[in-house]
Design a protein around this motif. Sequence first.
Motif, PDB file in Angstrom:
ATOM      1  N   GLN A 393       0.857  -1.254  -0.074  1.00  0.00           N
ATOM      2  CA  GLN A 393       0.145  -0.167   0.096  1.00  0.00           C
ATOM      3  C   GLN A 393       0.981   1.377  -0.109  1.00  0.00           C
ATOM      4  OE1 GLN A 393      -2.644  -0.451   3.349  1.00  0.00           O
ATOM      5  NE2 GLN A 393      -2.897  -2.548   3.029  1.00  0.00           N
ATOM      6  N   GLY A 394       2.072   1.019  -0.108  1.00  0.00           N
ATOM      7  CA  GLY A 394       3.104   2.355   0.215  1.00  0.00           C
ATOM      8  C   GLY A 394       3.037   3.037   1.509  1.00  0.00           C
ATOM      9  N   LYS A 395       2.490   2.448   2.668  1.00  0.00           N
ATOM     10  CA  LYS A 395       2.524   3.199   3.899  1.00  0.00           C
ATOM     11  C   LYS A 395       3.755   3.486   4.508  1.00  0.00           C
ATOM     12  CE  LYS A 395      -1.218   2.715   6.454  1.00  0.00           C
ATOM     13  NZ  LYS A 395      -2.195   2.260   7.346  1.00  0.00           N
ATOM     14  N   VAL A 396       3.833   4.745   4.961  1.00  0.00           N
ATOM     15  CA  VAL A 396       5.200   5.275   5.447  1.00  0.00           C
ATOM     16  C   VAL A 396       4.823   5.587   6.776  1.00  0.00           C
ATOM     17  CG1 VAL A 396       6.738   6.966   5.465  1.00  0.00           C
ATOM     18  CG2 VAL A 396       5.999   5.941   3.379  1.00  0.00           C
ATOM     19  N   THR A 397       3.679   6.082   7.172  1.00  0.00           N
ATOM     20  CA  THR A 397       3.343   6.395   8.672  1.00  0.00           C
ATOM     21  C   THR A 397       2.073   5.776   8.870  1.00  0.00           C
ATOM     22  OG1 THR A 397       1.848   8.369   7.726  1.00  0.00           O
ATOM     23  CG2 THR A 397       4.307   9.202   8.465  1.00  0.00           C
ATOM     24  N   PHE A 398       1.870   5.788  10.246  1.00  0.00           N
ATOM     25  CA  PHE A 398       0.568   4.916  10.784  1.00  0.00           C
ATOM     26  C   PHE A 398       0.147   5.684  11.923  1.00  0.00           C
ATOM     27  CE2 PHE A 398       3.946   2.056   9.340  1.00  0.00           C
ATOM     28  CZ  PHE A 398       3.203   1.350   8.574  1.00  0.00           C
ATOM     29  N   GLU A 399      -1.362   5.693  11.964  1.00  0.00           N
ATOM     30  CA  GLU A 399      -2.048   6.114  12.856  1.00  0.00           C
ATOM     31  C   GLU A 399      -1.777   5.431  14.279  1.00  0.00           C
ATOM     32  OE1 GLU A 399      -6.082   6.936  12.598  1.00  0.00           O
ATOM     33  OE2 GLU A 399      -5.705   8.089  10.583  1.00  0.00           O
ATOM     34  N   GLN A 400      -1.505   5.896  15.501  1.00  0.00           N
ATOM     35  CA  GLN A 400      -0.902   5.164  16.634  1.00  0.00           C
ATOM     36  C   GLN A 400      -1.781   5.766  17.836  1.00  0.00           C
ATOM     37  OE1 GLN A 400       3.384   6.078  17.394  1.00  0.00           O
ATOM     38  NE2 GLN A 400       3.822   4.715  15.793  1.00  0.00           N
ATOM     39  N   ALA A 401      -2.027   4.529  18.634  1.00  0.00           N
ATOM     40  CA  ALA A 401      -2.968   4.781  19.835  1.00  0.00           C
ATOM     41  C   ALA A 401      -2.261   5.755  20.750  1.00  0.00           C
ATOM     42  CB  ALA A 401      -3.276   3.395  20.377  1.00  0.00           C
TER      43      ALA A 401
END
Length: 401
Positions: A393-401
């Motif tokens: 998906q090319g994801k570099v950043t992630f939503e974090q809790a």
Amino acid sequence: MALPAGARAQESILDMFGRNRVLREVDQAGNTSAAQALIETNEPILSFDTAYNLQLAISQYEPFVANGGWEEIPQEAYNLSVGKSGKAAIQLKRRLIQSGDMPFVDNVSETFDQSADAGVRAFQARHGLIVNGLVDEPTWYAMNVPAQTRLNQLYLNAQRVQTMAANLTDRYVVVNIPAATIEAVAGGMVEQRHTAVVGRVERATPIMASKVTQINFNPYWHVPKSLIQQDLTKYMQEDPQYLAKQNIHIYDGKGNEISPETIDWTNIGEAVNYMYRQEPGAENSMGHCKINFFNPYDCYLHDTPTKALFGENARFHSSGCVRVEGVNQLVNWLLRDNGDWDQARVDQTFESNERLDVECKARVPLHTTYITAWANKQGTVSFRDDVYKFDEQGKVTFEQA
């Protein structure tokens, strides 16, 4: 023309003697140690140094990929190991040379010899595979991942590491999901490294940043509602004695114990109205401890009675929580600021089955991450499979809790 039977037998005997000679010459244990030394440094996967090392790896991979990358190895290379010979061994060696797992030689022989064994083991160590020197199925598939795909992983993960490294403190714990490993880091160095079991694709371990708050020794396990719906009701239909065998008790909303025979296990809506608690002990799903940290996912680190899973290549079996090999050592590391805890006391508490909750005086940060490629200062580049398809998906950043 077919060889005479006597000649075929003689050839077979000669091949056998040749294989035995090569086996005697190959230091398989030494090759395994050398392969492990490539990756078992004290450098954290998640750090600014790793971000720099990834940029160096990119600078080496880019021209190589531009020139065509490495060759695929044929199916005939499958199950090659020490002493075997054939053209596929030549192609295997060329592949190992191209990825830097085997030193360059002018003439590549068709015997799977000392250099090939060392090269395969180095490749396996870099890719998180069982280091056995055999071109088994996971090794064959990993070798046939195109160099362009690996370069793309380096690009993505260089950005991920650079972004996440900015949020690190002096002391922290990292769960790297694709590698199914845990690092306990202090002062920029890995002080402990643990094999882990993480969430399977349909029940993924969430990516988050939190702080460790409490250790539950010999905990009760309260079965989550999702597992009651998806697993427990099915198990009870298959085996009415399942709960008894697992030492799980059922309670209603007033704390009264309920007999399993009174519940219609085909009616999920009825089954989820009760609380299911597994008692402390050898069969407890969390083993001897649970490591708590704030998060909205009911996720935690824990011990496990099913330790055989730590020996597998792909350790994606949990329902989202993280099982830790050698968890007693990690618990001692987390409690070292409590003053009255050491390894002996941790081990003794495990063995006693005593229910005990201990608050962690040091709220050590914990990060669950998704790093599928990294490099260390000695130039070793490691890769892992894109199990959750975040690279795809090319994801570099992630939503974090």
